[in-house]
Design a protein around this motif. Structure first.
Motif, PDB file in Angstrom:
ATOM      1  N   UNK A   8       0.885  -1.170   0.000  1.00 47.37           N
ATOM      2  CA  UNK A   8       0.000   0.000   0.000  1.00 47.37           C
ATOM      3  C   UNK A   8       0.920   1.216   0.000  1.00 47.37           C
ATOM      4  N   UNK A   9       0.710   2.128  -0.931  1.00 55.45           N
ATOM      5  CA  UNK A   9       1.618   3.263  -1.113  1.00 55.45           C
ATOM      6  C   UNK A   9       0.819   4.564  -1.093  1.00 55.45           C
ATOM      7  N   UNK A  10       1.091   5.419  -0.095  1.00 58.48           N
ATOM      8  CA  UNK A  10       0.342   6.663   0.062  1.00 58.48           C
ATOM      9  C   UNK A  10       1.009   7.848  -0.635  1.00 58.48           C
ATOM     10  N   UNK A  44      -4.323   6.433  -2.346  1.00 54.47           N
ATOM     11  CA  UNK A  44      -3.262   5.428  -2.298  1.00 54.47           C
ATOM     12  C   UNK A  44      -3.296   4.563  -3.556  1.00 54.47           C
ATOM     13  N   UNK A  45      -2.206   3.864  -3.774  1.00 57.39           N
ATOM     14  CA  UNK A  45      -2.153   2.778  -4.745  1.00 57.39           C
ATOM     15  C   UNK A  45      -1.871   1.490  -3.980  1.00 57.39           C
ATOM     16  N   UNK A 157       4.528   6.226   4.868  1.00 61.04           N
ATOM     17  CA  UNK A 157       3.944   6.329   3.529  1.00 61.04           C
ATOM     18  C   UNK A 157       3.819   5.007   2.782  1.00 61.04           C
ATOM     19  N   UNK A 158       4.508   3.983   3.260  1.00 62.43           N
ATOM     20  CA  UNK A 158       4.539   2.729   2.513  1.00 62.43           C
ATOM     21  C   UNK A 158       4.481   1.529   3.440  1.00 62.43           C
ATOM     22  N   UNK A 214      -7.184   1.188   4.653  1.00 61.00           N
ATOM     23  CA  UNK A 214      -6.635   1.618   3.374  1.00 61.00           C
ATOM     24  C   UNK A 214      -6.620   3.137   3.226  1.00 61.00           C
ATOM     25  N   UNK A 215      -7.565   3.826   3.810  1.00 60.07           N
ATOM     26  CA  UNK A 215      -7.634   5.278   3.652  1.00 60.07           C
ATOM     27  C   UNK A 215      -6.643   6.021   4.544  1.00 60.07           C
ATOM     28  N   UNK A 216      -6.518   5.582   5.798  1.00 56.95           N
ATOM     29  CA  UNK A 216      -5.668   6.308   6.749  1.00 56.95           C
ATOM     30  C   UNK A 216      -4.278   5.712   6.903  1.00 56.95           C
TER      31      UNK A 216
END
Length: 401
Positions: A8-10, A44-45, A157-158, A214-216
């Protein structure tokens, strides 16, 4: 054995190529196909990938990452759910429709049905990650004994995970050495706790799960209980204990023989591996494939005794011998295999033997790890028992010291 990886990459810095490179780095864990998903979202991706080694439902229907019929859930999974047929039958009674015969789909449907309570139901060795689009979360878990490997990297962030460190290293992360962990390794000969040789890269705890919003990006880490058959009450009578122990050992061995491919056994000549081979051969018509590693040094060589056991059990037995050249060649391959320092010299003969067996079309290989620990097989246990008996002869005041 499969290979799983994902992220998960923000900051949206991880590319689809990074994901496929991470998957390629662990491709040796598969051999039956691979796949990935890469999704772009507003905040995010994320991506999941899988290198599949098909052992149950070897058709292409079981390819991974696997998405549920409703489209809300996608899983990448490494392992085996031993009681998947029982669970499948139970889920069908609840109205669940299956499109494959794989334990992967059963595991995913267990998550859909029971959520975090699925660990009360499943019996197996596993490491998996599920994208839950309904709850907008990533769910990861590792089995009770930590049989299946899983590593993760985390900063603000990751979040990235993989079955092996070499998969993690394909993502855009700082590859700095964890000097504190290295110092402890040099002192003890192994890495302590969840540490690895790399900063911010950790061993996923056995018998734990993560839930990542996933959002935060906030995550919850919990230990789970895993007693699908409840706590077993052992009888007090010695003869009954022996009978019950035989039942449990036999059941434990047979349930790990769940596969649609050839299963082999590493036979050392000891009681533990001999028991595994004997139970499996007794319960199947075709000859079991057994494998032994021998040494030129007769004081270390258990191959003749293993061959006697194999002949008695009438297995299809193969011997391999390791010499100095083979040991050195294998030693040179260990950094690639483990990705970090490994202080156990037993890894050399094991890696040599497994490489040889891989050429014999055996996809599932059983050993007897843990037998000596469970049944006091090491000489140190005998010394402890001796000292315990001797301590009983000491006067009462000495016990208080």
């Amino acid at each position: 054995m499969c290979g799983i990886t994902g992220f998960i990459d923000y900051q949206k810095l991880v590319s689809e190529t990074d994901l496929t490179n991470a998957s390629s780095a662990i491709r040796h864990r598969g051999g039956s196909g691979n796949g990935h998903i890469f999704e772009k979202h507003e905040k995010y991706n994320l991506g999941l990938a899988n290198e599949r080694l098909a052992t149950i439902d070897i058709s292409s229907d079981g390819k991974q990452p696997f998405t549920s019929l409703c489209g809300n859930y996608t899983i990448t999974f490494n392992g085996t759910i031993y009681n998947y047929l029982e669970l499948r039958a139970s889920l069908i009674k609840y109205g669940v429709t299956f499109k494959t015969l794989s334990d992967t789909e059963v595991l995913l449907e267990c998550y859909k049905k029971w959520g975090q309570q699925l660990f009360d139901k499943i019996d197996g060795a596993f490491a998996f990650a599920i994208v839950d689009r309904k709850e907008k979360q990533l769910f990861l878990a590792r089995d009770t004994m930590g049989v299946k490997p899983l590593y993760f990297y985390k900063d603000k962030n990751l979040f990235a995970f993989s079955s092996e460190l070499k998969g993690i290293l394909q993502y855009p992360i700082d590859k700095n050495t964890n000097l504190n962990a290295l110092e402890k390794y040099l002192r003890h000969g192994y890495f302590l706790g969840d540490d690895t040789i790399f900063l911010n890269v950790f061993n996923f705890k056995k018998q734990h799960y993560f839930i990542i919003d996933l959002n935060s990006g906030n995550h919850l880490e919990r230990k789970f209980e895993n007693h699908p058959k409840g706590i077993i009450d052992m009888p007090n009578d010695e003869e009954q204990i022996i009978v019950k122990l035989n039942e449990l050992v036999t059941e434990s061995i047979l349930k790990r023989n769940v596969a649609d491919v050839n299963v082999g056994v590493m036979l050392s000549g000891g009681y533990d591996s001999a028991t595994v081979a004997a139970v499996l051969q007794k319960n199947q018509a075709k000859k079991l494939k057994t494998f032994t590693l021998g040494f030129e040094d007769k004081t270390l060589n258990e191959a003749p005794h293993a061959k006697m056991i194999a002949n008695f059990l009438n297995t299809n037995h193969t011997e391999y011998y390791i010499d100095n050249a083979g040991a050195i060649e294998t030693l040179e391959s260990l950094p690639y295999i483990f990705d970090e320092p490994m202080g156990d010299s037993g890894a050399i003969p094991l890696a040599f033997l497994v490489k040889k067996i891989a050429d014999q079309e055996v996809k599932v290989l059983l050993g007897a790890e843990g037998g000596d620990e469970l049944f006091a097989g090491y000489s140190s246990y005998k010394q402890a028992i001796f000292l315990h008996k001797k301590s009983a002869e000491l006067p009462g005041f000495a016990h208080a010291c």
